[in-house]
Design a protein around this motif. Structure first.
Motif, PDB file in Angstrom:
ATOM      1  N   PHE A   1       0.822  -1.213   0.000  1.00 28.16           N
ATOM      2  CA  PHE A   1       0.000   0.000   0.000  1.00 28.16           C
ATOM      3  C   PHE A   1       0.851   1.255   0.000  1.00 28.16           C
ATOM      4  O   PHE A   1       0.613   2.200  -0.736  1.00 28.16           O
ATOM      5  CB  PHE A   1      -0.837   0.049   1.270  1.00 28.16           C
ATOM      6  N   VAL A   2       1.837   1.236   0.899  1.00 31.24           N
ATOM      7  CA  VAL A   2       2.705   2.401   1.057  1.00 31.24           C
ATOM      8  C   VAL A   2       3.396   2.723  -0.252  1.00 31.24           C
ATOM      9  O   VAL A   2       3.351   3.852  -0.742  1.00 31.24           O
ATOM     10  CB  VAL A   2       3.752   2.135   2.158  1.00 31.24           C
ATOM     11  N   TYR A   3       4.012   1.665  -0.842  1.00 33.35           N
ATOM     12  CA  TYR A   3       4.728   1.900  -2.098  1.00 33.35           C
ATOM     13  C   TYR A   3       3.783   2.423  -3.155  1.00 33.35           C
ATOM     14  O   TYR A   3       4.088   3.356  -3.889  1.00 33.35           O
ATOM     15  CB  TYR A   3       5.373   0.599  -2.602  1.00 33.35           C
ATOM     16  N   GLN A   4       2.611   1.782  -3.222  1.00 33.14           N
ATOM     17  CA  GLN A   4       1.673   2.131  -4.275  1.00 33.14           C
ATOM     18  C   GLN A   4       1.221   3.579  -4.142  1.00 33.14           C
ATOM     19  O   GLN A   4       1.170   4.321  -5.119  1.00 33.14           O
ATOM     20  CB  GLN A   4       0.469   1.198  -4.207  1.00 33.14           C
ATOM     21  N   THR A   5       0.938   3.982  -2.903  1.00 34.20           N
ATOM     22  CA  THR A   5       0.476   5.351  -2.701  1.00 34.20           C
ATOM     23  C   THR A   5       1.537   6.350  -3.122  1.00 34.20           C
ATOM     24  O   THR A   5       1.261   7.305  -3.857  1.00 34.20           O
ATOM     25  CB  THR A   5       0.127   5.572  -1.222  1.00 34.20           C
ATOM     26  N   ILE A   6       2.769   6.114  -2.670  1.00 32.56           N
ATOM     27  CA  ILE A   6       3.839   7.056  -3.010  1.00 32.56           C
ATOM     28  C   ILE A   6       4.038   7.113  -4.520  1.00 32.56           C
ATOM     29  O   ILE A   6       4.102   8.185  -5.122  1.00 32.56           O
ATOM     30  CB  ILE A   6       5.146   6.651  -2.312  1.00 32.56           C
ATOM     31  N   LEU A   7       4.097   5.926  -5.135  1.00 35.53           N
ATOM     32  CA  LEU A   7       4.326   5.906  -6.579  1.00 35.53           C
ATOM     33  C   LEU A   7       3.192   6.572  -7.321  1.00 35.53           C
ATOM     34  O   LEU A   7       3.409   7.286  -8.298  1.00 35.53           O
ATOM     35  CB  LEU A   7       4.510   4.460  -7.060  1.00 35.53           C
ATOM     36  N   PHE A   8       1.978   6.357  -6.812  1.00 35.62           N
ATOM     37  CA  PHE A   8       0.834   6.983  -7.474  1.00 35.62           C
ATOM     38  C   PHE A   8       0.980   8.499  -7.483  1.00 35.62           C
ATOM     39  O   PHE A   8       0.835   9.145  -8.520  1.00 35.62           O
ATOM     40  CB  PHE A   8      -0.465   6.588  -6.776  1.00 35.62           C
ATOM     41  N   ILE A   9       1.287   9.067  -6.310  1.00 38.30           N
ATOM     42  CA  ILE A   9       1.409  10.531  -6.238  1.00 38.30           C
ATOM     43  C   ILE A   9       2.504  11.013  -7.187  1.00 38.30           C
ATOM     44  O   ILE A   9       2.322  11.956  -7.952  1.00 38.30           O
ATOM     45  CB  ILE A   9       1.726  10.992  -4.802  1.00 38.30           C
ATOM     46  N   LEU A  10       3.645  10.340  -7.139  1.00 38.04           N
ATOM     47  CA  LEU A  10       4.783  10.784  -7.948  1.00 38.04           C
ATOM     48  C   LEU A  10       4.486  10.667  -9.437  1.00 38.04           C
ATOM     49  O   LEU A  10       4.740  11.597 -10.208  1.00 38.04           O
ATOM     50  CB  LEU A  10       6.016   9.957  -7.599  1.00 38.04           C
ATOM     51  N   VAL A  11       3.936   9.516  -9.811  1.00 38.59           N
ATOM     52  CA  VAL A  11       3.760   9.279 -11.243  1.00 38.59           C
ATOM     53  C   VAL A  11       2.686  10.178 -11.821  1.00 38.59           C
ATOM     54  O   VAL A  11       2.848  10.718 -12.917  1.00 38.59           O
ATOM     55  CB  VAL A  11       3.451   7.791 -11.504  1.00 38.59           C
ATOM     56  N   GLN A  12       1.610  10.394 -11.067  1.00 30.71           N
ATOM     57  CA  GLN A  12       0.579  11.281 -11.628  1.00 30.71           C
ATOM     58  C   GLN A  12       1.122  12.690 -11.791  1.00 30.71           C
ATOM     59  O   GLN A  12       0.829  13.366 -12.779  1.00 30.71           O
ATOM     60  CB  GLN A  12      -0.707  11.249 -10.804  1.00 30.71           C
ATOM     61  N   GLU A  13       1.977  13.114 -10.862  1.00 33.52           N
ATOM     62  CA  GLU A  13       2.569  14.446 -10.986  1.00 33.52           C
ATOM     63  C   GLU A  13       3.465  14.519 -12.224  1.00 33.52           C
ATOM     64  O   GLU A  13       3.367  15.429 -13.041  1.00 33.52           O
ATOM     65  CB  GLU A  13       3.376  14.752  -9.729  1.00 33.52           C
ATOM     66  N   MET A  14       4.310  13.491 -12.353  1.00 30.74           N
ATOM     67  CA  MET A  14       5.242  13.454 -13.481  1.00 30.74           C
ATOM     68  C   MET A  14       4.491  13.418 -14.805  1.00 30.74           C
ATOM     69  O   MET A  14       4.837  14.131 -15.748  1.00 30.74           O
ATOM     70  CB  MET A  14       6.124  12.207 -13.341  1.00 30.74           C
ATOM     71  N   LEU A  15       3.445  12.596 -14.845  1.00 29.68           N
ATOM     72  CA  LEU A  15       2.681  12.443 -16.082  1.00 29.68           C
ATOM     73  C   LEU A  15       2.061  13.772 -16.483  1.00 29.68           C
ATOM     74  O   LEU A  15       2.236  14.248 -17.605  1.00 29.68           O
ATOM     75  CB  LEU A  15       1.601  11.382 -15.875  1.00 29.68           C
ATOM     76  N   PHE A  16       1.369  14.373 -15.535  1.00 30.99           N
ATOM     77  CA  PHE A  16       0.722  15.642 -15.836  1.00 30.99           C
ATOM     78  C   PHE A  16       1.758  16.679 -16.254  1.00 30.99           C
ATOM     79  O   PHE A  16       1.590  17.392 -17.227  1.00 30.99           O
ATOM     80  CB  PHE A  16      -0.048  16.137 -14.610  1.00 30.99           C
ATOM     81  N   TYR A  17       2.839  16.702 -15.510  1.00 27.44           N
ATOM     82  CA  TYR A  17       3.834  17.732 -15.772  1.00 27.44           C
ATOM     83  C   TYR A  17       4.490  17.539 -17.140  1.00 27.44           C
ATOM     84  O   TYR A  17       4.758  18.504 -17.844  1.00 27.44           O
ATOM     85  CB  TYR A  17       4.881  17.740 -14.664  1.00 27.44           C
ATOM     86  N   SER A  18       4.735  16.271 -17.506  1.00 25.88           N
ATOM     87  CA  SER A  18       5.331  16.039 -18.823  1.00 25.88           C
ATOM     88  C   SER A  18       4.421  16.543 -19.917  1.00 25.88           C
ATOM     89  O   SER A  18       4.868  17.167 -20.886  1.00 25.88           O
ATOM     90  CB  SER A  18       5.574  14.547 -19.049  1.00 25.88           C
ATOM     91  N   ILE A  19       3.125  16.274 -19.748  1.00 28.97           N
ATOM     92  CA  ILE A  19       2.189  16.751 -20.772  1.00 28.97           C
ATOM     93  C   ILE A  19       2.207  18.269 -20.824  1.00 28.97           C
ATOM     94  O   ILE A  19       2.258  18.873 -21.897  1.00 28.97           O
ATOM     95  CB  ILE A  19       0.768  16.216 -20.480  1.00 28.97           C
ATOM     96  N   VAL A  20       2.213  18.894 -19.639  1.00 31.57           N
ATOM     97  CA  VAL A  20       2.267  20.361 -19.597  1.00 31.57           C
ATOM     98  C   VAL A  20       3.497  20.871 -20.328  1.00 31.57           C
ATOM     99  O   VAL A  20       3.420  21.779 -21.160  1.00 31.57           O
ATOM    100  CB  VAL A  20       2.289  20.858 -18.134  1.00 31.57           C
ATOM    101  N   VAL A  21       4.641  20.243 -20.046  1.00 36.13           N
ATOM    102  CA  VAL A  21       5.884  20.728 -20.649  1.00 36.13           C
ATOM    103  C   VAL A  21       5.840  20.564 -22.160  1.00 36.13           C
ATOM    104  O   VAL A  21       6.273  21.445 -22.910  1.00 36.13           O
ATOM    105  CB  VAL A  21       7.094  19.996 -20.044  1.00 36.13           C
ATOM    106  N   ILE A  22       5.283  19.447 -22.620  1.00 37.92           N
ATOM    107  CA  ILE A  22       5.200  19.251 -24.071  1.00 37.92           C
ATOM    108  C   ILE A  22       4.318  20.319 -24.697  1.00 37.92           C
ATOM    109  O   ILE A  22       4.654  20.919 -25.714  1.00 37.92           O
ATOM    110  CB  ILE A  22       4.671  17.838 -24.387  1.00 37.92           C
ATOM    111  N   LEU A  23       3.183  20.582 -24.047  1.00 40.60           N
ATOM    112  CA  LEU A  23       2.282  21.590 -24.602  1.00 40.60           C
ATOM    113  C   LEU A  23       2.893  22.982 -24.528  1.00 40.60           C
ATOM    114  O   LEU A  23       2.671  23.811 -25.398  1.00 40.60           O
ATOM    115  CB  LEU A  23       0.949  21.572 -23.847  1.00 40.60           C
ATOM    116  N   GLN A  24       3.655  23.232 -23.485  1.00 40.31           N
ATOM    117  CA  GLN A  24       4.190  24.580 -23.263  1.00 40.31           C
ATOM    118  C   GLN A  24       5.599  24.738 -23.818  1.00 40.31           C
ATOM    119  O   GLN A  24       6.315  25.633 -23.395  1.00 40.31           O
ATOM    120  CB  GLN A  24       4.252  24.874 -21.757  1.00 40.31           C
ATOM    121  N   ARG A  25       6.025  23.858 -24.725  1.00 40.28           N
ATOM    122  CA  ARG A  25       7.444  23.873 -25.075  1.00 40.28           C
ATOM    123  C   ARG A  25       7.884  25.162 -25.753  1.00 40.28           C
ATOM    124  O   ARG A  25       9.063  25.446 -25.847  1.00 40.28           O
ATOM    125  CB  ARG A  25       7.804  22.664 -25.918  1.00 40.28           C
TER     126      ARG A  25
END
Lengths: 855, 239
Positions: free
Chosen positions: A778-802
């Motif tokens: 659970f612990v691992y999953q929660t941490i990874l979830f927070i990190l990955v969703q942030e990274m995913l969203f941010y990557s999309i933002v960066v691509i759009l805002q390049r």
């Protein structure tokens, strides 16, 4: 590399006599780079000689604008090549390699001119063979203010006596070091600038009439002392040219830093570096004869026009800047044809300057080439990872699994190369080189594994958060990253959400009193270090404590904080380890006290705090740090033997080990943290224990709270998403010279202290409650979830805002930080799991022994 | 003063009046504030007329509810004085104690809101005027109506449970939630680097609170229109 042949030979009608038009115009050239020289340092107060020369008209002073990142290596490259290096150079700043692209130095060396260099050894790494004589000083040892510079000056005197060099480059580091450690208002700044001023006077004294001395900064310095960001004091640097008449208005006309490269080329009569996108400024060339100035401008414009066409392909031939260039060339031609009598030269000049201006600016903006295809592939991979963090049960049948992996791998590799052939797109993923093909294979296998895992697991999408409000908080934080100001002010978002969360717990009536205390502490701690961009210059408690007159107070606070930290350590170990064994207990107490004492002595030696009763001798604290490490080893040994005496069950062993790791890092970080920041360590423990005992939180929520605390404390410490806020001085604790591994480790541990400690504490508290074993997934999953969703969203933002204006200054450093964060947590999780399984083995063996003995 | 004694239809009617009067008057009022740029003064003492206006509006709504309540009791035949008499009577029956209690509660809520604002990041004393006006606004929009309509002694219970026993209570709770959520969300624009005058603390939060307050009334209004059981917009049948 651009050669003499790149010099234009003729216009439409006229032929040029290149040799006479573009020749060496100065005798000797001295380029003196003073690291972190700010514009406001050039004043009578600091640099008497220089400002006197400027006011007498013997030197001209111009303000140049550097481009972010304001870190030494990229700035040197910009000055010497006329190009703007990418952000990856920031990382390379700590390990520079040979510069392969065309540069002024190469051109000069190519003409068999003698170049000598003294100063920062980054230059020598960039140009290992070009210098006739050189001696580097290691740039990374920040604690040294004096020796780095006296070393350069000593060599300079030898060179001034000799006469066989044409170009001399000096790079003084002392000022930058002072900035990193003490900021621009330090007492050391004035004497250092006096020293620089004396050096300038000494060089000027030896110069002949047509020798030129250029003094400039590579980047500025923030008001807090660091650099790397995008604030004006970091971006604007002075350029002072001695023995050269120029007509630039000091106040309004700011040239770009990259314009220095073509200017030096012009002075030395060497070809302009091929990739240069800097422009020749007419105001610098005014007193040369108009014919050769026009020729130089034409040359610069043609060279840049080629790059321009390369980038935009043919369609931009119609653009205004290019038309300006063509009409300028036309006018120039006419002027020559009419026997230099007409007024054509003035309008030609105007057209050249204009087209150079526009082309340079546009090329600065478009300099980055985006590999869109690779970016989209990586986002796809992120999406797959994201989905896997949501999955619940994974049921794998090996054979089917393998066949599916194979299938998808082949399909995706084929897909990739089909795409390459169809689109004929220039991307890293289509490259034929071995490393690229390998990485394509790895990516394909990765995608295949992920897809098959997703296919084979039960499709039970369960959001890790049963609590909507928490989910909203995470989502809000992530979405806020879409705005560049919110990235700059990320700490504000975290603080705001943190208060909201505490109030929510209070409202839910769980641990209200403790939450109230946490909130009050939070209000105080957020003022400890102002960070971000908009309010960063507000005075904060940390600055106030570090003023000279508050030294006593700081010392008392520091002493008490260290005592509390010692108390925490004793509390943790006594709780589970040294219940009966008194010898070990005494040893443990002894080593803890010793460690604390050495930390205090170290800070006293540096002069940050005062030692009671005696005047502590000031030094770099090498001895104290050595003492610290000796006691540290003793401490670990005592603790380990304590563990081995207590043959305990697995859960308790994990508990004890996490306790050990916590103490180890707590001690190291106490050593690295600046005195006023040590308060944070005690507060972190307090917060964590309050959250663990106060509100009734389940494992998911607790993990979330710990992640949250890691972030909030990360910002309390004064970090931000600007690279300027990394405290470089910390890397040299107890070191005499630069050691990449140790310095890197120290920097990393110091910067990411909060997430590190809060994670270890999570494991510690969970295993204390005996919940770690069954809930760790659970612990691992929660941490990874927070990190990955942030990274995913941010990557999309960066691509759009390049194409966003701030993509280099704001978005890309944040991307770097997110990646490091993910890296940190991944390592932590892997390590925990490894340790957990390792413990499994250990306890297993012990059990066997027990059984054996019983038999 | 508590409205718990009312029977259903009257209560619904009062609620309807509450919503519709707030929606109409405050929408117009906020438009006025917006177009003559008075809203930029939300953080200074000079905005007090707007606060007075809000207070008078609240009092008017309350008086109307009282009139509705007492309509049938035929005591106040003299129409001109009826309102004043009614107010006086109410004050007398419920006691001055209640009145002072209400004042203390409103004052206390201002302090609580001030502390909350500071916890969220406002300066402790440096921007006293701004923070104080912000907390005044919040308590005027949330606690003041509560004092009028629920009665000082019932407020703690209502706030701690957040459960409504009748239509008016649920309206009040809704508007507290809306106001606070608006103020919370308003803070979003403060860190943006647009450097506009309306980004100054506490203007976005005050505006947010105001909008949240009005919006929650709109939501309730729409709810009453949708809901099949209540139909106040039809003229009440005479009994």
């Amino acid at each position: 590399m651009a050669g003499r042949t790149s010099l234009p030979q003729k216009l439409e009608v006229s032929q040029f006599d290149v040799e006479s038009l573009y020749k060496q115009r100065v005798g000797k050239l001295v380029l003196m780079v003073i690291d972190a020289l700010r514009c406001d340092f050039i004043s009578g107060r600091y640099m008497t000689f220089t400002s006197k020369m400027i006011s007498e008209g013997k030197a001209s002073s111009i303000t140049a604008r550097a481009h972010p990142p304001t870190v030494t290596l990229p700035r040197l490259k910009a000055m010497m090549t006329g190009t703007l290096p990418n952000y990856i150079d920031v990382l390379m700043n700590f390990g520079s390699s040979t510069l392969t692209i065309d540069s002024v130095i190469r051109q000069v060396a190519n003409r068999r001119m003698n170049v000598v260099f003294y100063g920062d050894d980054t230059w020598i790494k960039l140009y290992p063979t070009e210098f006739t004589r050189s001696e580097g000083t290691v740039s990374f040892f920040v604690n040294d203010f004096i020796e780095v510079d006296t070393n350069v000056t000593r060599n300079l005197r030898v060179e001034l006596a000799r006469n066989d060099w044409d170009v001399m480059i000096l790079h003084y580091l002392g000022l930058d070091h002072i900035g990193h450690l003490e900021g621009p208002s330090s007492v050391h700044v004035k004497p250092k600038l006096h020293e620089m001023d004396d050096v300038i006077a000494e060089i000027y004294d030896k110069l002949e009439e047509n020798d030129v001395l250029i003094v400039c900064g590579d980047h500025g310095m923030k008001d807090s002392g660091g650099h790397g960001g995008t604030s004006l004091p970091e971006l604007l640097v002075p350029v002072i040219i001695f023995n050269h008449i120029s007509d630039c208005d000091d106040q309004s006309e700011t040239i770009n830093q990259i314009d220095i490269a073509p200017f030096i080329s012009f002075l030395l009569g060497t070809p302009i570096p091929g990739d240069n996108i800097g422009k020749l400024n007419y105001c610098l060339l005014k007193h040369y004869d108009p014919y050769s100035v026009l020729y130089a401008l034409h040359y610069n414009a043609q060279q840049m026009g080629n790059l321009y066409i390369n980038y935009y392909e043919k369609r931009e031939l119609e653009s205004a800047s290019f038309k300006n260039f063509l009409s300028a060339a036309n006018l120039f031609d006419k002027w020559i044809q009419t026997g230099f009598t007409n007024q054509y030269n003035i309008s030609a000049l105007w057209h050249y300057s204009r087209s150079l201006d526009i082309m340079s600016n546009e090329l600065i903006l478009v300099r980055a080439q985006f590999d869109l295809y690779s970016m989209i592939v990586s986002v796809l991979m992120l999406i797959l990872v994201f989905i896997t963090t949501l999955l619940k049960d994974i049921d794998i049948q090996l054979l089917n699994f393998l066949s599916i992996i194979m299938g998808i791998t082949i399909v995706s590799i084929c897909g990739n190369y089909t795409y390459c052939i169809i689109s004929s797109y220039d991307t890293g993923l289509c490259s034929q080189s071995i490393s690229h093909v390998m990485s394509v294979a790895v990516i394909a296998i990765f995608i295949a594994v992920k897809i098959s895992i997703i296919l084979y697991s039960q499709f039970e999408f369960k959001l890790p958060y049963s609590k909507e409000l928490v989910f909203i908080g995470v989502a809000l934080q992530t979405v806020s990253l879409g705005s560049s100001s919110m990235v700059e002010e990320e700490h504000q978002v975290w603080y705001f959400l943190f208060v909201s969360m505490c109030l929510y717990f209070m409202y839910k009536r769980s641990g209200s009193k403790k939450m109230l205390i946490v909130l009050m502490f939070h209000r105080f701690l957020r003022n400890l270090n102002q960070t971000g961009d908009k309010w960063a210059n507000l005075s904060d408690v940390g600055d106030w404590l570090n003023i000279g007159e508050n030294k006593q107070l700081l010392s008392i606070i520091y002493f008490l904080t260290l005592l509390i930290i010692g108390g925490i350590i004793l509390h943790i170990s006594n709780q589970n380890l040294f219940k009966e064994i008194t010898t070990l207990k005494c040893l443990h107490l002894f080593s803890t006290l010793g460690l604390i004492m050495f930390i205090y002595c170290y800070r006293s030696a540096l002069g940050n705090i005062s030692f009671p009763l005696i005047d502590y001798p000031l030094s770099k604290g090498l001895l104290e740090v050595k003492g610290f490490w000796i006691f540290f080893v003793l401490f670990v040994i005592v603790y380990m033997s304590g563990i081995s005496y207590n043959s305990a069950s697995k859960n308790i062993l994990i508990f004890q080990l996490s306790g050990l790791f916590f103490q180890v890092f707590l001690l190291i970080i106490s050593l690295l943290y600046r005195p006023h920041n040590c308060l944070l360590l005690a507060s972190l423990f307090l917060f964590v224990s309050f959250f663990n005992s106060g509100p009734k939180l389940d494992v998911e929520l607790l993990t979330f709270v710990h992640y949250f605390l890691g972030k909030v404390f990360y910002f309390y410490q004064g970090n931000s998403n600007s690279l300027a806020n990394i405290d470089v001085g910390v890397g040299y604790t107890g070191l005499t010279d630069y050691n990449m591994f140790t310095t890197g480790c120290f920097l990393f541990i110091h910067t990411f202290a909060a997430p590190l400690l809060s994670y270890i504490l999570l494991v510690y508290f969970l295993s204390n409650k005996g919940e770690f074993q069954k809930n760790r997934a659970f612990v691992y999953q929660t941490i990874l979830f927070i990190l990955v969703q942030e990274m995913l969203f941010y990557s999309i933002v960066v691509i759009l805002q390049r194409h966003h204006l701030f993509v280099w200054s704001v978005f890309s450093p944040k991307l770097l930080y997110i990646s490091v964060h993910i890296g940190l947590y991944t390592v932590l999780i892997f390590f925990t799991e490894f340790l957990y399984n390792f413990v499994d083995l250990l306890t297993g063996q012990k059990l066997h022994k027990v059984i054996y003995l019983n038999c | 003063m508590a409205l718990t004694k009312f029977h259903g239809p009257t209560l619904d009617e009062i609620g309807f009046f509450y919503c519709i009067s707030t929606c109409v008057v405050l929408t117009l009022f906020s438009l006025v504030l917006f177009f003559n740029e008075t809203y930029l003064l939300l953080g200074s003492f000079s905005i007090y007329p707007a606060f007075l206006f809000l207070g008078v509006l609240e009092l008017t709504k309350w008086t109307y509810s009282q009139i509705l309540h007492q309509k049938d009791s035929l005591i106040y035949r003299n129409k001109k004085l009826s309102v004043i008499l009614l107010l006086w009577n109410n004050l007398k029956t419920s006691g001055f104690k209640e009145f002072f209690k209400s004042i203390i509660i409103v004052g206390g809520s201002v302090i609580v809101y001030y502390i909350l604002a500071v916890l969220f990041g406002a300066q402790v004393l440096k921007n006293f005027e701004e923070t104080f006006m912000f907390s005044m606004l919040l308590s005027q929009l949330t606690i003041f109506p509560l004092c009028l309509n629920v009665g000082a002694s019932d407020i703690p219970h209502l706030l701690s449970t957040m459960e409504s026993s009748n239509a008016i209570h649920s309206l009040l709770i809704m508007n507290i939630k809306g106001t606070l959520a608006g103020a919370w969300l308003g803070a979003i624009v403060i860190p943006l680097d647009w450097d506009r005058p309306w980004q100054e603390w506490p203007i976005p939060c005050s505006v947010g609170a105001f909008c949240g307050y009005i919006l929650s009334h709109y939501v309730l209004l729409i709810q009453t229109f949708i809901s099949p059981t209540t139909k106040f917009w039809m003229p009440r049948k005479k009994q």
